[in-house]
Design an enzyme around this catalytic site. Structure first.
Site, PDB file in Angstrom:
ATOM      1  N   ASP A  17       0.849  -1.175   0.085  1.00 48.75           N
ATOM      2  CA  ASP A  17      -0.076   0.051  -0.097  1.00 48.75           C
ATOM      3  C   ASP A  17       0.836   1.154   0.063  1.00 48.75           C
ATOM      4  OD1 ASP A  17      -2.455   1.775   0.605  1.00 48.75           O
ATOM      5  OD2 ASP A  17      -1.453   1.890   2.472  1.00 48.75           O
ATOM      6  N   MET A  18       0.276   2.440  -0.414  1.00 51.92           N
ATOM      7  CA  MET A  18       1.092   3.571  -0.600  1.00 51.92           C
ATOM      8  C   MET A  18       0.955   4.428   0.893  1.00 51.92           C
ATOM      9  SD  MET A  18       2.512   3.749  -3.609  1.00 51.92           S
ATOM     10  CE  MET A  18       2.734   5.356  -3.864  1.00 51.92           C
ATOM     11  N   GLY A  64      -5.462   2.685  -3.723  1.00 51.69           N
ATOM     12  CA  GLY A  64      -6.609   3.174  -4.164  1.00 51.69           C
ATOM     13  C   GLY A  64      -6.534   4.243  -5.341  1.00 51.69           C
ATOM     14  N   ASN A  72      -9.075  -0.258   3.592  1.00 52.65           N
ATOM     15  CA  ASN A  72      -8.731  -0.846   2.060  1.00 52.65           C
ATOM     16  C   ASN A  72      -7.822  -1.603   1.909  1.00 52.65           C
ATOM     17  OD1 ASN A  72      -7.026   1.352   2.327  1.00 52.65           O
ATOM     18  ND2 ASN A  72      -7.416   1.705  -0.031  1.00 52.65           N
TER      19      ASN A  72
END
Length: 269
Positions: free
Chosen positions: A8-9, A43, A221
């Site tokens: 994830d970022m 996302g 998420n």
């Protein structure tokens, strides 16, 4: 041996100033030199991570990216699509009506038009700034029912968005994957979509087993891919439910948490 790492970022790979530490860059590069596929799972649209892909030298013919929370999996170099699961204009009309009733702002990502909104607002500006993309103000009534919509978002101040979420009809959660990626972003995706599905699509494409996958995340998420992976790693700064689902909790995004776990589980340092 682990063969695929999905990261994830925001809140995970990136520090609070939106930079990647040198230690983390080095760990990722060392893993890739051991033929481990490392992908960004975000996302954001691909445009929103392009500068990080360049920074990490992830524009080779062996590199992929998971964007829109796994709704779109593609090669970075030529943008060949490995997997795509989208919404439609009909979904957009339904959620727009709901956002009007709840008095929250809304925007969406159209496959052909990019970032679209019926009315520009503070957090649509934030979205555009984060991803370095343009905003297109459009009357959603003009969007056809079969338009390909990758992601729809309700965006507003946390004190407005929070109570609105409480009022969402049960059927919304039955129809869509709903994730709150930040206190001011609520994301709606195809029911079949989440980061776990995106990681699984890529793993199958590459012939990699579930137990050979590591995922890193911090927010709601990221939960599905944390649960999917052979080794799900939560950041020290992660939401409680992400920590509970994880196999391992590493240090925070400010303290090289990604690098430390890669060193431990892949580089044997």
């Amino acid at each position: 041996m682990y063969k695929l790492v999905a990261i994830d970022m925001d809140g995970t790979l990136l520090r609070e100033d939106k930079t990647i530490s040198e230690r983390t860059k080095k760990a990722i590069q060392s893993a890739r030199e051991k033929d481990v596929t490392v992908v960004l799972a975000t996302g954001r649209p691909i445009e929103g991570v392009s500068r990080y892909l360049e920074e990490l030298n992830m524009y080779t013919d062996k590199d992929y990216v998971l964007s829109y929370n796994g709704a779109l999996v593609q090669k970075t170099l030529n943008k060949d699509v490995i997997g795509k699961i989208a919404l439609t204009g009909e979904d957009l009309h339904y959620l727009k009506k709901l956002s009007d009733e709840l008095k929250v702002n809304i925007h969406a990502f159209s496959e052909t038009k990019g970032l679209i909104t019926p009315k520009n607002s503070k957090y649509t500006e934030v979205e555009a700034s984060i991803n370095n993309i343009d905003i297109h103000e459009i009357n959603f009534d003009t969007i056809s029912k079969d338009e390909v919509i990758v992601k729809i978002m309700m965006i507003d101040e946390p004190e407005i968005l929070g109570p609105a979420i409480e009022k969402l009809p049960k059927e919304v959660f039955e129809k869509y994957t709903v994730v709150r990626s930040t206190p001011y972003f609520l994301e709606f995706l195809n029911k079949e979509v989440n980061k776990g599905v995106g990681v699984e699509m890529l793993a199958k494409h590459l012939g990699i087993k579930q137990e050979e996958v590591i995922t890193f995340g911090d927010a709601g998420n990221d939960l599905h891919m944390i649960e999917y992976a052979g080794l799900g790693v939560a950041m020290a700064n992660a939401f409680d439910e992400v920590k509970e689902a994880a196999n391992y909790i590493t240090d925070s995004n400010e303290n090289d948490g990604v690098a430390k776990a890669i060193e431990k589980f892949i580089l044997d340092k």
